[in-house]
Every structure is written in structure tokens, then in C-alpha cells.
Design a protein around this motif. Structure first.
Motif, mmCIF file in Angstrom:
data_model
loop_
_atom_site.group_PDB
_atom_site.id
_atom_site.type_symbol
_atom_site.label_atom_id
_atom_site.label_comp_id
_atom_site.label_asym_id
_atom_site.label_seq_id
_atom_site.Cartn_x
_atom_site.Cartn_y
_atom_site.Cartn_z
ATOM 1 N N ARG A 15 47.172 32.785 37.800
ATOM 2 C CA ARG A 15 47.899 33.846 37.107
ATOM 3 C C ARG A 15 48.220 33.407 35.679
ATOM 4 N NH1 ARG A 15 51.324 38.196 39.073
ATOM 5 N NH2 ARG A 15 52.547 38.939 37.308
ATOM 6 N N ALA A 16 48.616 32.149 35.507
ATOM 7 C CA ALA A 16 48.938 31.633 34.172
ATOM 8 C C ALA A 16 47.713 31.677 33.260
ATOM 9 C CB ALA A 16 49.486 30.211 34.267
ATOM 10 N N GLN A 17 46.548 31.326 33.779
ATOM 11 C CA GLN A 17 45.320 31.370 32.981
ATOM 12 C C GLN A 17 44.982 32.801 32.584
ATOM 13 O OE1 GLN A 17 42.950 29.275 35.901
ATOM 14 N NE2 GLN A 17 42.737 27.507 34.535
ATOM 15 N N LYS A 18 45.127 33.722 33.529
ATOM 16 C CA LYS A 18 44.841 35.121 33.220
ATOM 17 C C LYS A 18 45.837 35.662 32.195
ATOM 18 C CE LYS A 18 43.666 35.740 37.845
ATOM 19 N NZ LYS A 18 43.666 36.540 39.066
ATOM 20 N N ASN A 19 47.104 35.289 32.335
ATOM 21 C CA ASN A 19 48.104 35.700 31.353
ATOM 22 C C ASN A 19 47.744 35.191 29.957
ATOM 23 O OD1 ASN A 19 49.585 36.961 33.347
ATOM 24 N ND2 ASN A 19 51.150 35.372 33.474
ATOM 25 N N GLU A 20 47.250 33.962 29.884
ATOM 26 C CA GLU A 20 46.849 33.384 28.598
ATOM 27 C C GLU A 20 45.658 34.131 28.000
ATOM 28 O OE1 GLU A 20 45.660 29.044 26.702
ATOM 29 O OE2 GLU A 20 46.680 29.126 28.641
ATOM 30 N N ILE A 21 44.707 34.512 28.831
ATOM 31 C CA ILE A 21 43.559 35.303 28.364
ATOM 32 C C ILE A 21 44.041 36.643 27.814
ATOM 33 C CG2 ILE A 21 41.511 36.588 29.114
ATOM 34 C CD1 ILE A 21 41.007 34.245 31.106
ATOM 35 N N ILE A 22 44.899 37.318 28.561
ATOM 36 C CA ILE A 22 45.408 38.621 28.125
ATOM 37 C C ILE A 22 46.139 38.494 26.799
ATOM 38 C CG2 ILE A 22 47.093 40.430 28.681
ATOM 39 C CD1 ILE A 22 46.289 39.932 31.681
ATOM 40 N N LYS A 23 47.009 37.496 26.669
ATOM 41 C CA LYS A 23 47.746 37.303 25.429
ATOM 42 C C LYS A 23 46.808 36.946 24.286
ATOM 43 C CE LYS A 23 51.638 34.874 23.312
ATOM 44 N NZ LYS A 23 51.268 35.462 22.065
ATOM 45 N N GLY A 24 45.862 36.059 24.549
ATOM 46 C CA GLY A 24 44.934 35.630 23.501
ATOM 47 C C GLY A 24 44.066 36.763 22.978
ATOM 48 N N VAL A 25 43.546 37.577 23.874
ATOM 49 C CA VAL A 25 42.707 38.708 23.465
ATOM 50 C C VAL A 25 43.537 39.722 22.687
ATOM 51 C CG1 VAL A 25 41.373 40.674 24.331
ATOM 52 C CG2 VAL A 25 40.998 38.401 25.292
ATOM 53 N N VAL A 42 44.009 45.097 28.285
ATOM 54 C CA VAL A 42 43.079 44.042 28.691
ATOM 55 C C VAL A 42 43.041 44.047 30.213
ATOM 56 C CG1 VAL A 42 42.539 41.585 28.616
ATOM 57 C CG2 VAL A 42 43.650 42.663 26.646
ATOM 58 N N VAL A 43 41.842 44.199 30.762
ATOM 59 C CA VAL A 43 41.663 44.224 32.213
ATOM 60 C C VAL A 43 40.745 43.073 32.598
ATOM 61 C CG1 VAL A 43 40.766 45.548 34.165
ATOM 62 C CG2 VAL A 43 41.954 46.723 32.296
ATOM 63 N N ILE A 44 41.170 42.301 33.573
ATOM 64 C CA ILE A 44 40.341 41.201 34.080
ATOM 65 C C ILE A 44 39.876 41.577 35.485
ATOM 66 C CG2 ILE A 44 40.279 38.772 34.749
ATOM 67 C CD1 ILE A 44 42.505 38.291 32.661
ATOM 68 N N ASP A 45 38.568 41.637 35.658
ATOM 69 C CA ASP A 45 37.972 41.879 36.969
ATOM 70 C C ASP A 45 37.415 40.565 37.479
ATOM 71 O OD1 ASP A 45 38.345 44.693 37.052
ATOM 72 O OD2 ASP A 45 36.546 44.998 35.841
ATOM 73 N N GLU A 46 37.787 40.215 38.696
ATOM 74 C CA GLU A 46 37.232 39.024 39.323
ATOM 75 C C GLU A 46 36.125 39.452 40.283
ATOM 76 O OE1 GLU A 46 40.084 35.565 40.006
ATOM 77 O OE2 GLU A 46 41.310 37.365 40.382
ATOM 78 N N VAL A 47 34.954 38.886 40.091
ATOM 79 C CA VAL A 47 33.770 39.250 40.857
ATOM 80 C C VAL A 47 33.433 38.100 41.816
ATOM 81 C CG1 VAL A 47 31.326 39.876 40.690
ATOM 82 C CG2 VAL A 47 32.931 40.593 38.894
ATOM 83 N N GLU A 48 33.186 38.456 43.054
ATOM 84 C CA GLU A 48 32.769 37.433 44.023
ATOM 85 C C GLU A 48 31.497 36.755 43.530
ATOM 86 O OE1 GLU A 48 34.369 36.354 46.583
ATOM 87 O OE2 GLU A 48 35.907 37.905 46.691
#
Length: 67
Positions: A15-25, A42-48
């Protein structure tokens, strides 16, 4: 109103990494394009891993062949 869709393989991004991506973008769009952060999505989709391919191969096979 920018909309950014990021797709990553589902391999344990925290979650922390995704939060950092969202903030950075968001910060990048504010800095470069002078966009309002409150209207930036900003939407992050996780793909299997089994649903991701590269070079004509499933990504796990591609990684083995290119490591």
C-alpha cells in the motif's frame, strides 16, 4: 482533469508503494503540466502474472529466458 492508468503485475506491491506512485504521478502532472491535484486521477490495476505477456511469452517464461 488528467486520468492516469498504471498497470503492474500482482507481485506484492505494498500500500505504501502504491501511495508513493500515486503521489509521484500527481506531483509530476502538477509540476510539468500545471494540473490541479484535486482533479488528477491515478488508478493502479494489478494484473495476475499469468495474464501478462511480453515478447510473445507469459512474463514468467520471458523472465527465465532473459535472465
Amino acid at each position: 482533469m488528467p486520468y492516469v492508468n498504471i498497470k503492474i503485475t500482482r507481485e506484492g506491491a505494498t500500500r505504501a508503494q502504491k501511495n508513493e506512485i500515486i503521489k509521484g504521478v500527481t506531483d509530476l502532472l502538477v509540476r510539468v503540466l500545471d494540473k490541479d491535484p484535486n482533479g488528477t486521477f491515478v488508478v493502479i490495476d494489478e494484473v495476475e502474472l499469468e495474464n501478462w505477456g511480453v515478447g510473445g511469452l507469459p512474463v514468467d517464461e520471458w523472465r527465465k529466458a532473459n535472465s
